[in-house]
Design a protein around this motif. Structure first.
Motif, PDB file in Angstrom:
ATOM      1  N   ILE A 233       0.828  -1.213   0.000  1.00  0.00           N
ATOM      2  CA  ILE A 233       0.000   0.000   0.000  1.00  0.00           C
ATOM      3  C   ILE A 233       0.859   1.257   0.000  1.00  0.00           C
ATOM      4  CG2 ILE A 233      -1.476   1.392   1.506  1.00  0.00           C
ATOM      5  CD1 ILE A 233      -3.097  -1.035   2.060  1.00  0.00           C
ATOM      6  N   GLU A 234       0.545   2.157  -0.899  1.00  0.00           N
ATOM      7  CA  GLU A 234       1.244   3.441  -1.012  1.00  0.00           C
ATOM      8  C   GLU A 234       0.191   4.527  -1.236  1.00  0.00           C
ATOM      9  OE1 GLU A 234       4.588   5.651  -3.850  1.00  0.00           O
ATOM     10  OE2 GLU A 234       3.793   3.681  -4.375  1.00  0.00           O
ATOM     11  N   ARG A 235      -0.163   5.223  -0.165  1.00  0.00           N
ATOM     12  CA  ARG A 235      -1.251   6.200  -0.256  1.00  0.00           C
ATOM     13  C   ARG A 235      -0.843   7.567   0.274  1.00  0.00           C
ATOM     14  NH1 ARG A 235      -6.537   2.344   1.157  1.00  0.00           N
ATOM     15  NH2 ARG A 235      -6.167   0.900  -0.575  1.00  0.00           N
ATOM     16  N   ARG A 236       0.357   7.987  -0.096  1.00  0.00           N
ATOM     17  CA  ARG A 236       0.856   9.350   0.102  1.00  0.00           C
ATOM     18  C   ARG A 236       1.178   9.713   1.548  1.00  0.00           C
ATOM     19  NH1 ARG A 236      -3.445   9.881  -3.041  1.00  0.00           N
ATOM     20  NH2 ARG A 236      -4.656  10.909  -1.420  1.00  0.00           N
ATOM     21  N   GLN A 237       0.616   9.041   2.519  1.00  0.00           N
ATOM     22  CA  GLN A 237       0.894   9.350   3.920  1.00  0.00           C
ATOM     23  C   GLN A 237       1.512   8.128   4.581  1.00  0.00           C
ATOM     24  OE1 GLN A 237      -1.396  11.227   7.848  1.00  0.00           O
ATOM     25  NE2 GLN A 237      -2.520  10.994   5.958  1.00  0.00           N
ATOM     26  N   HIS A 238       2.705   8.295   5.177  1.00  0.00           N
ATOM     27  CA  HIS A 238       3.415   7.188   5.827  1.00  0.00           C
ATOM     28  C   HIS A 238       3.655   6.035   4.849  1.00  0.00           C
ATOM     29  CE1 HIS A 238       1.087   8.855   9.531  1.00  0.00           C
ATOM     30  NE2 HIS A 238       2.206   9.536   9.326  1.00  0.00           N
ATOM     31  N   GLU A 239       4.111   6.383   3.667  1.00  0.00           N
ATOM     32  CA  GLU A 239       4.236   5.385   2.603  1.00  0.00           C
ATOM     33  C   GLU A 239       5.573   4.658   2.584  1.00  0.00           C
ATOM     34  OE1 GLU A 239       4.272   8.605   2.195  1.00  0.00           O
ATOM     35  OE2 GLU A 239       5.759   9.223   0.719  1.00  0.00           O
ATOM     36  N   SER A 240       6.581   5.105   3.338  1.00  0.00           N
ATOM     37  CA  SER A 240       7.894   4.466   3.271  1.00  0.00           C
ATOM     38  C   SER A 240       7.838   3.050   3.842  1.00  0.00           C
ATOM     39  CB  SER A 240       8.937   5.292   4.023  1.00  0.00           C
ATOM     40  OG  SER A 240       8.682   5.289   5.415  1.00  0.00           O
ATOM     41  N   LYS A 241       8.657   2.171   3.297  1.00  0.00           N
ATOM     42  CA  LYS A 241       8.654   0.760   3.687  1.00  0.00           C
ATOM     43  C   LYS A 241      10.018   0.378   4.263  1.00  0.00           C
ATOM     44  CE  LYS A 241       4.477   0.200   2.050  1.00  0.00           C
ATOM     45  NZ  LYS A 241       4.224   1.618   1.707  1.00  0.00           N
ATOM     46  N   SER A 242      10.123   0.422   5.582  1.00  0.00           N
ATOM     47  CA  SER A 242      11.333  -0.035   6.250  1.00  0.00           C
ATOM     48  C   SER A 242      11.325  -1.551   6.336  1.00  0.00           C
ATOM     49  CB  SER A 242      11.427   0.570   7.649  1.00  0.00           C
ATOM     50  OG  SER A 242      11.544   1.980   7.580  1.00  0.00           O
ATOM     51  N   ILE A 243      12.513  -2.152   6.298  1.00  0.00           N
ATOM     52  CA  ILE A 243      12.591  -3.614   6.259  1.00  0.00           C
ATOM     53  C   ILE A 243      13.664  -4.140   7.202  1.00  0.00           C
ATOM     54  CG2 ILE A 243      11.739  -3.798   3.895  1.00  0.00           C
ATOM     55  CD1 ILE A 243      14.624  -4.074   2.941  1.00  0.00           C
ATOM     56  N   VAL A 244      13.471  -5.375   7.658  1.00  0.00           N
ATOM     57  CA  VAL A 244      14.477  -6.090   8.438  1.00  0.00           C
ATOM     58  C   VAL A 244      14.229  -7.576   8.227  1.00  0.00           C
ATOM     59  CG1 VAL A 244      13.170  -6.303  10.606  1.00  0.00           C
ATOM     60  CG2 VAL A 244      15.655  -6.120  10.689  1.00  0.00           C
ATOM     61  N   ILE A 245      15.267  -8.404   8.417  1.00  0.00           N
ATOM     62  CA  ILE A 245      15.173  -9.855   8.206  1.00  0.00           C
ATOM     63  C   ILE A 245      15.669 -10.562   9.454  1.00  0.00           C
ATOM     64  CG2 ILE A 245      15.946 -11.798   6.784  1.00  0.00           C
ATOM     65  CD1 ILE A 245      16.297  -9.751   4.490  1.00  0.00           C
ATOM     66  N   ASP A 246      14.927 -11.575   9.892  1.00  0.00           N
ATOM     67  CA  ASP A 246      15.324 -12.321  11.083  1.00  0.00           C
ATOM     68  C   ASP A 246      16.296 -13.445  10.717  1.00  0.00           C
ATOM     69  OD1 ASP A 246      13.830 -14.454  10.087  1.00  0.00           O
ATOM     70  OD2 ASP A 246      12.156 -14.175  11.468  1.00  0.00           O
ATOM     71  N   ASN A 247      16.553 -14.330  11.656  1.00  0.00           N
ATOM     72  CA  ASN A 247      17.518 -15.411  11.436  1.00  0.00           C
ATOM     73  C   ASN A 247      16.877 -16.676  10.889  1.00  0.00           C
ATOM     74  OD1 ASN A 247      19.660 -13.811  12.505  1.00  0.00           O
ATOM     75  ND2 ASN A 247      18.930 -14.278  14.564  1.00  0.00           N
ATOM     76  N   ALA A 248      15.566 -16.613  10.640  1.00  0.00           N
ATOM     77  CA  ALA A 248      14.857 -17.781  10.128  1.00  0.00           C
ATOM     78  C   ALA A 248      14.341 -17.559   8.711  1.00  0.00           C
ATOM     79  CB  ALA A 248      13.703 -18.136  11.062  1.00  0.00           C
ATOM     80  N   GLY A 249      14.834 -16.509   8.051  1.00  0.00           N
ATOM     81  CA  GLY A 249      14.448 -16.268   6.668  1.00  0.00           C
ATOM     82  C   GLY A 249      13.151 -15.518   6.483  1.00  0.00           C
ATOM     83  N   ASN A 250      12.721 -14.783   7.502  1.00  0.00           N
ATOM     84  CA  ASN A 250      11.499 -13.992   7.398  1.00  0.00           C
ATOM     85  C   ASN A 250      11.819 -12.519   7.191  1.00  0.00           C
ATOM     86  OD1 ASN A 250       9.531 -16.129   7.949  1.00  0.00           O
ATOM     87  ND2 ASN A 250      10.472 -16.165   9.979  1.00  0.00           N
ATOM     88  N   LEU A 251      11.095 -11.905   6.295  1.00  0.00           N
ATOM     89  CA  LEU A 251      11.212 -10.484   5.980  1.00  0.00           C
ATOM     90  C   LEU A 251      10.072  -9.736   6.654  1.00  0.00           C
ATOM     91  CD1 LEU A 251      12.175  -8.015   4.143  1.00  0.00           C
ATOM     92  CD2 LEU A 251      10.519  -8.903   2.462  1.00  0.00           C
ATOM     93  N   TYR A 252      10.411  -8.638   7.355  1.00  0.00           N
ATOM     94  CA  TYR A 252       9.405  -7.822   8.028  1.00  0.00           C
ATOM     95  C   TYR A 252       9.362  -6.451   7.355  1.00  0.00           C
ATOM     96  CZ  TYR A 252       9.864 -11.502  11.479  1.00  0.00           C
ATOM     97  OH  TYR A 252       9.899 -12.737  12.090  1.00  0.00           O
ATOM     98  N   VAL A 253       8.142  -5.996   7.039  1.00  0.00           N
ATOM     99  CA  VAL A 253       7.960  -4.736   6.325  1.00  0.00           C
ATOM    100  C   VAL A 253       6.953  -3.875   7.081  1.00  0.00           C
ATOM    101  CG1 VAL A 253       7.367  -3.642   4.135  1.00  0.00           C
ATOM    102  CG2 VAL A 253       8.312  -5.969   4.150  1.00  0.00           C
ATOM    103  N   ASN A 254       7.301  -2.622   7.305  1.00  0.00           N
ATOM    104  CA  ASN A 254       6.345  -1.679   7.880  1.00  0.00           C
ATOM    105  C   ASN A 254       5.337  -1.237   6.829  1.00  0.00           C
ATOM    106  OD1 ASN A 254       5.208   0.544   9.528  1.00  0.00           O
ATOM    107  ND2 ASN A 254       6.249   1.805   8.004  1.00  0.00           N
ATOM    108  N   ILE A 255       4.050  -1.317   7.152  1.00  0.00           N
ATOM    109  CA  ILE A 255       2.999  -0.756   6.311  1.00  0.00           C
ATOM    110  C   ILE A 255       2.331   0.345   7.130  1.00  0.00           C
ATOM    111  CG2 ILE A 255       0.984  -1.209   4.868  1.00  0.00           C
ATOM    112  CD1 ILE A 255       3.370  -2.880   4.056  1.00  0.00           C
ATOM    113  N   GLY A 256       2.758   1.585   6.934  1.00  0.00           N
ATOM    114  CA  GLY A 256       2.258   2.691   7.728  1.00  0.00           C
ATOM    115  C   GLY A 256       0.795   2.996   7.459  1.00  0.00           C
ATOM    116  N   ALA A 257       0.105   3.473   8.492  1.00  0.00           N
ATOM    117  CA  ALA A 257      -1.300   3.861   8.344  1.00  0.00           C
ATOM    118  C   ALA A 257      -1.387   5.154   7.545  1.00  0.00           C
ATOM    119  CB  ALA A 257      -1.934   4.042   9.714  1.00  0.00           C
TER     120      ALA A 257
END
Length: 421
Positions: free
Chosen positions: A140-164
């Motif tokens: 989702i990219e709707r002009r407000q809080h649209e940036s997507k920060s990312i991090v990866i754990d030690n089990a191969g999972n990707l975490y992405v922020n989806i701002g409101a």
């Protein structure tokens, strides 16, 4: 030099020295002086690189940087550091965005709607910058809080922020007196952290799992290796006195709510938009859009922050320090880069610094402290919100040095080192 300018510089330097017992100052060309604690040294290793956000440093001395806005139609930079300077050696990726992370032989980056990766060789160099592997699209990219920060754990999972894409889920966003939407439908697709597979190509938004919810916007996040757990810094809601002047005055609005550090587990709910955290009362308070009056406590089903910081300072970088260069008290503690406030008026604006939060046995231990300050310029620059530079990204070098990006003006990278007495 003009005597008036000299006088202003002396005043600014004196003010910073009063605030710190430190001695190290970073100043280069137009860069404001930055103070760090005694024994530390800070220097500017790159300037003019563009809107630098998150970054990572390789063992070979290369620095990957993500640009929030493309420069020469490129959004990813590679710099090589040598002899106190870092120069751009490669640029690629024709998309803006903020997220960047290195894990398991890949460089991961994000735009405001997608996550990509690039294969690295044994020297942690991008093998083929033109070969972009798509990990996730359709975020989702709707002009407000649209940036997507990312991090990866030690089990191969990707975490992405989806701002409101909202301040507080009002029926009419940021309109005076407008009440909150029942059930806040935004939370179905945003306002949280989503989990994907880091090694699976061409995933869609629907393929992800909503890992945690009730988070208005997260820009700074990191995986705590000591606890094997995700930690995030939330940007708190705005404009309490503007939206509900009968309940809040301007000073309260400037000091509420706290910017919060959360330790997350799958299924956690931090409570946005229904509650906010009041650092004075040390309680979760029901938001006025949902019947709150500044005193009514929120539901216990919402998790508590593990640490709280002053309001509206915009935490954009979070890093757990695991190196051995800094003194032992910094080991496993959290550094947080605060981009600085815009909405504390008529109170002075604040922030534009990097703080340190001590940890012990995986939990905050003691009060947070300002670690690097002065990025914003003079006290007047800061108070008026006319910051010269604003800290954003944090990274740890292979030798334990700390790197900080400053994304406003023309973009700079700072390097902080420590030398034992």
């Amino acid at each position: 030099m003009n005597p008036a300018i000299v006088k202003k510089l002396r005043i600014a330097t004196t003010a910073v020295c009063i605030a710190f017992s430190a001695t190290a100052i970073a100043q280069q060309s137009t860069t404001p002086p930055v103070k760090v604690p005694e024994g530390f040294n800070i220097q500017v290793i790159a300037e003019g690189i563009g809107s630098a956000r998150h970054l990572s440093v390789t063992p070979q001395g290369d620095i990957f940087v993500k640009l929030n806005k493309t420069k020469n139609n490129k959004g990813v930079l590679v710099l090589h550091e040598a002899n106190g300077k870092a120069t751009v050696t490669l640029s690629f990726g024709n998309y803006p965005g903020t997220g960047l992370y290195v894990k398991n032989g890949y460089l991961y980056t994000s735009s405001n709607s997608s996550v990509y990766r690039y294969k690295l060789n044994s020297k942690n160099q991008v093998i083929n910058p033109a070969k972009t592997e798509v990990i996730v699209t359709g975020l989702i990219e709707r002009r407000q809080h649209e940036s997507k920060s990312i991090v990866i754990d030690n089990a191969g999972n990707l975490y992405v922020n989806i701002g409101a894409y909202s301040n507080s889920c009002q029926q009419q966003d940021r309109q005076k007196g407008s009440m909150g939407k029942e059930g806040c439908p935004i939370l179905d697709s945003a306002g949280g952290i989503w989990q994907f597979k880091a090694d699976k190509l061409n995933q869609k938004y629907a393929d992800g799992v909503r890992y945690a919810t009730g988070l208005r916007n997260v820009v700074g996040l990191d995986w705590n290796q000591q606890l094997n757990q995700l930690f995030v810094m939330q940007h708190g809601r705005d404009q309490l006195s503007f939206l509900f002047p009968e309940l809040y005055n301007d000073k309260q609005s400037a000091e509420l709510p706290a910017e919060c550090l959360y330790a997350l587990k799958q299924g956690d709910n931090a409570g946005w938009p229904y509650i906010y955290y009041d650092p004075q009362q040390k309680k979760k308070i029901i938001a006025p859009e949902y019947g709150g009056d500044g005193k009514k406590e929120g539901d216990s089903k919402y998790i508590d922050p593990v640490a709280a910081f002053p309001a509206h300072l915009a935490p954009d970088g979070l890093l757990f320090y695991t190196g051995n260069q800094f003194p032992e008290r910094y080991k496993n503690g959290a550094f947080i880069a605060f981009h600085g406030s815009w909405n504390r008026a008529p109170e002075p604006q604040k922030g534009y610094f990097v703080v340190f939060q001590p940890f012990k046995d995986g939990k905050p231990d003691g009060d947070w402290e300002i670690f690097a300050d002065g990025f914003g310029g003079t006290p007047d620059d800061v108070a008026q919100g006319n910051a010269k530079r604003r800290p954003c990204g944090l990274a740890q070098g292979p030798d334990g040095s700390l790197y900080v990006t400053s994304d406003d003006t023309d973009g700079a990278i700072y390097k902080i080192t420590y030398k034992k007495p």
